[in-house]
Design an enzyme around this catalytic site. Structure first.
Site, PDB file in Angstrom:
ATOM      1  N   ALA A 184      54.526  17.614  60.547  1.00 12.03           N
ATOM      2  CA  ALA A 184      55.467  16.961  61.836  1.00 12.03           C
ATOM      3  C   ALA A 184      56.469  16.639  62.279  1.00 12.03           C
ATOM      4  O   ALA A 184      56.811  16.396  63.529  1.00 12.03           O
ATOM      5  CB  ALA A 184      54.771  15.428  62.441  1.00 12.03           C
ATOM      6  N   ARG A 242      67.853  20.518  61.984  1.00 10.30           N
ATOM      7  CA  ARG A 242      68.827  21.575  61.667  1.00 10.30           C
ATOM      8  C   ARG A 242      68.602  23.015  61.323  1.00 10.30           C
ATOM      9  O   ARG A 242      69.487  23.730  61.182  1.00 10.30           O
ATOM     10  CB  ARG A 242      68.978  21.013  59.885  1.00 10.30           C
ATOM     11  CG  ARG A 242      70.254  19.741  59.405  1.00 10.30           C
ATOM     12  CD  ARG A 242      70.473  19.972  58.294  1.00 10.30           C
ATOM     13  NE  ARG A 242      69.597  19.246  57.245  1.00 10.30           N
ATOM     14  CZ  ARG A 242      69.502  19.543  56.330  1.00 10.30           C
ATOM     15  NH1 ARG A 242      70.775  19.827  55.227  1.00 10.30           N
ATOM     16  NH2 ARG A 242      68.430  18.556  55.493  1.00 10.30           N
ATOM     17  N   THR A 256      56.974   9.474  55.575  1.00  9.01           N
ATOM     18  CA  THR A 256      56.126  10.249  55.479  1.00  9.01           C
ATOM     19  C   THR A 256      55.238   9.461  55.363  1.00  9.01           C
ATOM     20  O   THR A 256      53.674   9.756  55.051  1.00  9.01           O
ATOM     21  CB  THR A 256      56.967  11.262  54.227  1.00  9.01           C
ATOM     22  OG1 THR A 256      57.433  10.040  53.028  1.00  9.01           O
ATOM     23  CG2 THR A 256      58.249  12.017  54.054  1.00  9.01           C
ATOM     24  N   ASN A 292      43.808  70.808  67.150  1.00  4.40           N
ATOM     25  CA  ASN A 292      45.402  71.064  66.885  1.00  4.40           C
ATOM     26  C   ASN A 292      45.567  70.566  68.233  1.00  4.40           C
ATOM     27  O   ASN A 292      45.993  71.013  69.214  1.00  4.40           O
ATOM     28  CB  ASN A 292      45.303  72.411  66.338  1.00  4.40           C
ATOM     29  CG  ASN A 292      46.946  72.898  66.101  1.00  4.40           C
ATOM     30  OD1 ASN A 292      48.057  72.205  65.319  1.00  4.40           O
ATOM     31  ND2 ASN A 292      47.793  72.475  67.369  1.00  4.40           N
ATOM     32  N   ASN A 329      46.797  59.115  80.277  1.00  2.58           N
ATOM     33  CA  ASN A 329      45.371  58.087  80.477  1.00  2.58           C
ATOM     34  C   ASN A 329      45.527  56.761  81.862  1.00  2.58           C
ATOM     35  O   ASN A 329      44.291  55.998  81.728  1.00  2.58           O
ATOM     36  CB  ASN A 329      45.548  57.438  79.232  1.00  2.58           C
ATOM     37  CG  ASN A 329      46.595  56.970  78.431  1.00  2.58           C
ATOM     38  OD1 ASN A 329      47.868  56.360  79.137  1.00  2.58           O
ATOM     39  ND2 ASN A 329      46.135  55.209  77.707  1.00  2.58           N
TER      40      ASN A 329
HETATM   41  C1  UD1 Z   1      61.035  14.321  51.395  1.00  2.00           C
HETATM   42  C2  UD1 Z   1      60.968  12.979  49.751  1.00  2.00           C
HETATM   43  C3  UD1 Z   1      62.148  12.362  48.684  1.00  2.00           C
HETATM   44  C4  UD1 Z   1      61.192  14.255  48.332  1.00  2.00           C
HETATM   45  C5  UD1 Z   1      62.041  15.163  49.090  1.00  2.00           C
HETATM   46  C6  UD1 Z   1      61.319  16.991  48.638  1.00  2.00           C
HETATM   47  C7  UD1 Z   1      60.176  10.704  51.440  1.00  2.00           C
HETATM   48  C8  UD1 Z   1      61.130   9.245  52.094  1.00  2.00           C
HETATM   49  N1  UD1 Z   1      61.052  10.961  50.820  1.00  2.00           N
HETATM   50  O1  UD1 Z   1      62.227  13.724  51.815  1.00  2.00           O
HETATM   51  O2  UD1 Z   1      61.069  11.348  47.808  1.00  2.00           O
HETATM   52  O3  UD1 Z   1      62.385  14.220  47.644  1.00  2.00           O
HETATM   53  O4  UD1 Z   1      60.996  15.191  50.424  1.00  2.00           O
HETATM   54  O5  UD1 Z   1      61.557  17.271  49.724  1.00  2.00           O
HETATM   55  O6  UD1 Z   1      59.647  10.895  50.991  1.00  2.00           O
HETATM   56  N2  UD1 Z   1      56.923  14.175  58.380  1.00  2.00           N
HETATM   57  C9  UD1 Z   1      56.167  14.173  58.628  1.00  2.00           C
HETATM   58  N3  UD1 Z   1      56.474  13.078  59.814  1.00  2.00           N
HETATM   59  C10 UD1 Z   1      57.470  12.499  59.579  1.00  2.00           C
HETATM   60  C11 UD1 Z   1      58.197  12.167  58.403  1.00  2.00           C
HETATM   61  C12 UD1 Z   1      58.491  13.270  57.869  1.00  2.00           C
HETATM   62  O7  UD1 Z   1      54.978  14.733  58.889  1.00  2.00           O
HETATM   63  O8  UD1 Z   1      57.144  11.272  60.427  1.00  2.00           O
HETATM   64  C13 UD1 Z   1      57.058  15.726  57.156  1.00  2.00           C
HETATM   65  C14 UD1 Z   1      58.612  16.652  58.271  1.00  2.00           C
HETATM   66  O9  UD1 Z   1      57.892  17.480  58.790  1.00  2.00           O
HETATM   67  C15 UD1 Z   1      58.071  17.326  56.629  1.00  2.00           C
HETATM   68  C16 UD1 Z   1      57.755  16.358  55.293  1.00  2.00           C
HETATM   69  O10 UD1 Z   1      57.590  15.248  56.049  1.00  2.00           O
HETATM   70  O11 UD1 Z   1      57.591  18.548  56.095  1.00  2.00           O
HETATM   71  C17 UD1 Z   1      58.745  15.746  54.249  1.00  2.00           C
HETATM   72  O12 UD1 Z   1      59.341  14.976  54.819  1.00  2.00           O
HETATM   73  P1  UD1 Z   1      61.193  14.695  55.471  1.00  2.00           P
HETATM   74  O13 UD1 Z   1      61.921  14.748  56.181  1.00  2.00           O
HETATM   75  O14 UD1 Z   1      62.238  16.421  55.236  1.00  2.00           O
HETATM   76  O15 UD1 Z   1      61.283  14.285  53.494  1.00  2.00           O
HETATM   77  P2  UD1 Z   1      62.411  14.471  53.358  1.00  2.00           P
HETATM   78  O16 UD1 Z   1      64.047  14.021  53.593  1.00  2.00           O
HETATM   79  O17 UD1 Z   1      62.924  15.570  52.293  1.00  2.00           O
END
Ligand code: UD1
Ligand code: CA
Length: 463
Positions: free
Chosen positions: A12, A17, A80, A378, A387
């Site tokens: 989500a 970036r 997450t 051929n 066409n």
């Molecule tokens: C997360 C972990 C971190 C780990 C890293 C590995 C947490 C808090 N931290 O950090 O410990 O080292 O992954 O890559 O979990 N997402 C949603 N909804 C949200 C937030 C995120 O669906 O509300 C999805 C993002 O799209 C992504 C994944 O969850 O696919 C990870 O989220 P992201 O924000 O990238 O977490 P990191 O900061 O990388």
């Protein structure tokens, strides 16, 4: 009854970036969206259900999802932990394990997930997370352990003390957990941290606190857990993906002359003793048989090639190529091009929605659209099936053993009968019966001495 497994894929996030209008998980590695790679990996495991958390670009992500996957909308991306909690209403009665993954991690393999599951079961853990040790851990959550070495929690980079930042064991963001236990801790999460988010990683401390076993499954291959956050990472993982798939196919008996310039998608299959020359790109559901030569600089997407096919410097999409056929250089096969055995297509031949039966040839400069071309026909240089009349498409039928002379226009709908012969330069508007010759062109007029006469006339009229 075997233990049940439900997968939750978090997809989500915005992916700020990437600086893109396309949701991050739909950016591609080897022609397959990042999320597609994750779903293909899950297909190799036995899961009872797959939920994908969608938010940013939800419509586009939903449109990509296959039928056996349930999208769950996370209206606001609050972290997450909040993301996983969106599945709670769907898993009300569920008591099995959940596998939690991110949709932007394309190199994760089923083998690693199986290893994680084994350790989870052997350790009788309530939660097992995938980890790796990095010299450069910046950005990752760090795995915190007590003096006895037991996992006590995960601290995010932005919340870590200098001492915690020195920890090199990193959380890769992939978890296997007992759902009832995890669900209970999700309700306890708070956004009291540097990012103001509900961290899934905080669930770990809650579980440990409640006396439940949490372990990490440490992999030496950090790339498997690497997610894509920038286009530079996308290119990096594309390169590693290419190298790994090339190694896989070379071990399976395929020659890849230059792996660095060869892209092979995750749904592609290749037969032994096939040679991929430099610059070859094989995407989608492409199947290549044995002893084929594909190259150089060819692109095939959703193409099936039987054994002993040669394709050179050509572009093929949604086409099938029969055994022993030769295509190119510079041929273009589009949707619905079907070549039988030992067909020969040469340079600048385009084929769309047409069947060419065994032994048919179009060696140079031709367009065949909505056509049925019989065995051993051929098609001369410069032949065109006309066409399209600006409103609708019409079919051309050319029966076995017919000969279509160079630079002929076949105005569809039209049929050339078996062994019919079309004289070069004809424009054919009527059916040609079997065995007949058809000539459809202006008669030649020859004027003897015309050039000299013109010179004389010019002299006479000058002042
Ligand atoms: C997360 C972990 C971190 C780990 C890293 C590995 C947490 C808090 N931290 O950090 O410990 O080292 O992954 O890559 O979990 N997402 C949603 N909804 C949200 C937030 C995120 O669906 O509300 C999805 C993002 O799209 C992504 C994944 O969850 O696919 C990870 O989220 P992201 O924000 O990238 O977490 P990191 O900061 O990388
Ligand atoms: Ca991330």
């Amino acid at each position: 009854m075997s233990p049940s497994l439900v997968a939750i894929v978090m997809a989500a996030g915005k992916g700020t970036r990437m600086k893109s209008d396309l949701p991050k998980v739909l950016h591609e590695v080897a022609g397959e969206p990042l999320l597609g790679h994750v779903l293909l990996t899950l297909r190799q495991l036995e899961t009872d259900a797959i939920y994908v958390i969608v938010g940013h670009g939800a419509e586009q992500v939903r449109a990509f999802l296959p039928e056996n996957v349930t999208p769950v909308e996370q209206l606001e991306q609050l972290g997450t932990g909040h993301a996983v909690d969106q599945v709670t209403p769907f898993l009300d009665q569920y008591t099995g394990d959940v596998l939690i993954l991110s949709g932007d991690v394309p190199l994760l393999t089923a083998e690693t997930l199986r290893g994680m599951k084994q350790e989870h079961e052997a350790e009788r853990a309530v939660l097992t997370m995938l980890s790796t040790t990095l010299n450069e851990p910046t950005g990752y959550g760090r795995i915190v352990r007590d003096e006895t070495g037991r996992v006590t929690g995960v601290v995010e980079q932005k919340d870590a003390t200098p001492a915690q930042k020195a920890i090199t064991e990193c959380n890769l963001g992939t978890y296997l957990a007992s759902w009832p236990h995890l669900r209970d801790t999700l309700a306890k999460l708070t956004p009291n941290n540097a990012q103001g988010e509900y961290y899934l990683t905080d669930a770990i401390a809650h579980l440990v606190h409640g006396g439940h076993g949490v372990v990490s499954h440490c992999t030496s291959d950090a790339l498997e857990g690497e997610g894509v956050n920038t286009r530079a990472q996308l290119a990096k993982l594309q390169g590693i993906y290419q190298q790994r798939t090339a190694e896989f196919w070379m071990a399976a008996g395929v020659t890849i002359v230059n792996p660095h310039s060869t892209i092979i998608g995750p749904k592609v299959s290749l037969g032994v003793d096939t040679i991929l020359e430099p610059g070859t790109i094989l995407l989608g559901e492409t199947k290549v048989g044995e002893r084929c030569v594909i190259g150089a600089y060819s692109q095939l997407r959703d193409v099936t090639c039987d054994d002993d096919v040669h394709i050179l410097h050509s572009y093929l999409s949604q086409a099938t190529v029969g055994r022993g056929s030769h295509v190119g250089p510079y041929a273009h096969l589009r949707q619905g091009a079907q070549l039988g055995k030992k067909v020969r297509l040469g340079n600048f031949v385009e084929v769309k929605k047409s069947v060419l039966k065994d032994g048919a040839k179009a060696a140079h400069l031709a367009y065949l659209g909505d056509a049925e071309v019989g065995c051993n026909v051929n098609i001369g240089c410069g032949v065109i099936t006309v066409n399209y009349d600006g409103k609708k498409k019409s079919p051309t039928v050319i029966r076995d053993n017919a000969f279509v002379g160079s630079n002929s226009n076949l105005i569809a709908p039209v049929t050339i009968g078996e062994a019919g012969f079309v004289a070069a330069g004809s424009t054919i508007t009527q059916d040609v019966p079997a065995g007949a010759l058809a000539i459809g062109r202006g008669r030649q007029v020859t004027k003897e001495g015309w050039v000299a006469q013109r010179e004389e006339n010019a002299l006479a009229s000058s002042p």
